[in-house]
Design a protein around this motif. Structure first.
Motif, PDB file in Angstrom:
ATOM      1  N   ASP A   4      -1.581 -94.102  78.560  1.00  0.00           N
ATOM      2  CA  ASP A   4      -2.098 -92.738  78.746  1.00  0.00           C
ATOM      3  C   ASP A   4      -1.121 -91.894  79.553  1.00  0.00           C
ATOM      4  N   GLN A  39       1.881 -90.903  77.431  1.00  0.00           N
ATOM      5  CA  GLN A  39       1.614 -89.905  76.400  1.00  0.00           C
ATOM      6  C   GLN A  39       1.164 -88.560  76.955  1.00  0.00           C
ATOM      7  N   ASP A  40       0.651 -88.521  78.168  1.00  0.00           N
ATOM      8  CA  ASP A  40       0.138 -87.278  78.752  1.00  0.00           C
ATOM      9  C   ASP A  40       1.297 -86.446  79.293  1.00  0.00           C
ATOM     10  N   ASN A  41       1.765 -85.527  78.491  1.00  0.00           N
ATOM     11  CA  ASN A  41       2.916 -84.710  78.870  1.00  0.00           C
ATOM     12  C   ASN A  41       2.483 -83.375  79.476  1.00  0.00           C
ATOM     13  N   SER A  42       1.264 -83.335  79.998  1.00  0.00           N
ATOM     14  CA  SER A  42       0.764 -82.081  80.565  1.00  0.00           C
ATOM     15  C   SER A  42       1.431 -81.789  81.908  1.00  0.00           C
ATOM     16  N   ARG A  43       1.431 -80.553  82.253  1.00  0.00           N
ATOM     17  CA  ARG A  43       2.006 -80.118  83.529  1.00  0.00           C
ATOM     18  C   ARG A  43       1.252 -80.748  84.701  1.00  0.00           C
ATOM     19  N   ILE A  44      -0.071 -80.849  84.546  1.00  0.00           N
ATOM     20  CA  ILE A  44      -0.898 -81.434  85.605  1.00  0.00           C
ATOM     21  C   ILE A  44      -0.508 -82.899  85.857  1.00  0.00           C
ATOM     22  N   ALA A  45      -0.323 -83.684  84.796  1.00  0.00           N
ATOM     23  CA  ALA A  45       0.054 -85.095  84.955  1.00  0.00           C
ATOM     24  C   ALA A  45       1.412 -85.210  85.638  1.00  0.00           C
ATOM     25  N   ASN A  46       2.347 -84.331  85.274  1.00  0.00           N
ATOM     26  CA  ASN A  46       3.665 -84.353  85.913  1.00  0.00           C
ATOM     27  C   ASN A  46       3.564 -84.004  87.399  1.00  0.00           C
ATOM     28  N   SER A  69      10.465 -88.628  80.397  1.00  0.00           N
ATOM     29  CA  SER A  69       9.214 -88.266  81.079  1.00  0.00           C
ATOM     30  C   SER A  69       8.107 -89.280  80.780  1.00  0.00           C
ATOM     31  N   ARG A 113       6.641 -90.757  84.487  1.00  0.00           N
ATOM     32  CA  ARG A 113       5.266 -90.615  84.983  1.00  0.00           C
ATOM     33  C   ARG A 113       4.660 -91.953  85.386  1.00  0.00           C
TER      34      ARG A 113
END
Length: 164
Positions: A8, A11-18, A86, A90
């Motif tokens: 997860d 695969q989660d390339n969102s700004r929040i996850a970063n 990335s 993460r």
């Protein structure tokens, strides 16, 4: 250390996850800095303590980013792992979560026991992060971490940042 959690994160390339990944490393660095500052620097004054904490946070971010780049290069170039930077960074950044416990190193009686346990915990989670992010076997993941660790130790020694 669940494989689905690492997948997860990959695969989660969102700004929040970063931003969350960066925040975990910064807070782990803060925890290490506070543990060291209260244990060693505090008698020297508040200014020295603040400098220690800020330095620990910055070094945690720089070393973790460097480590991520190094194992990415080793994993993709030498061992033919499949991921983007990335997607690997993460999970590796999140693997520093046990570093939040470094604040316990401020307690003199347990410092010599707790710090090595936390460091080993982080290394073990790094192996799992590599395994699941790159699709490696356990052996290939361990080998990647081992090669990366030797390179990192050598580089930090040359820069004078590795204490003996």
């Amino acid at each position: 250390m669940r494989s689905d959690a690492f997948l997860d994160l990959k695969q989660d390339n969102s700004r929040i996850a970063n931003l969350e990944a960066i925040a975990i490393v910064a807070v782990a660095g803060l925890s290490l800095g506070l543990g060291e500052a209260f244990a060693f620097v505090f008698p020297l004054g508040i200014f020295a303590m603040v400098i220690q904490v800020l330095t620990s946070m910055i070094l945690a971010l720089l070393v973790t980013a460097s480590w991520s780049g190094l194992v990415y290069l080793i994993g993709t170039r030498i061992f033919k792992g499949a991921t983007n930077f990335s997607g690997l960074a993460r999970p590796i950044f999140f693997s520093l979560t046990p570093g939040l416990l470094f604040v316990l190193s401020s307690i003199g009686e347990i410092r010599q026991f707790v710090s090595p346990i936390i460091a080993a915990w982080i290394i073990i989670i790094n192996v799992f992060a590599l395994k699941h992010s790159m699709g490696f076997s356990s052996q290939k993941s361990m080998l990647t971490v081992t090669v990366g660790a030797w390179i990192m130790i050598f580089a930090l020694d040359i820069l004078g940042l590795f204490s003996r």
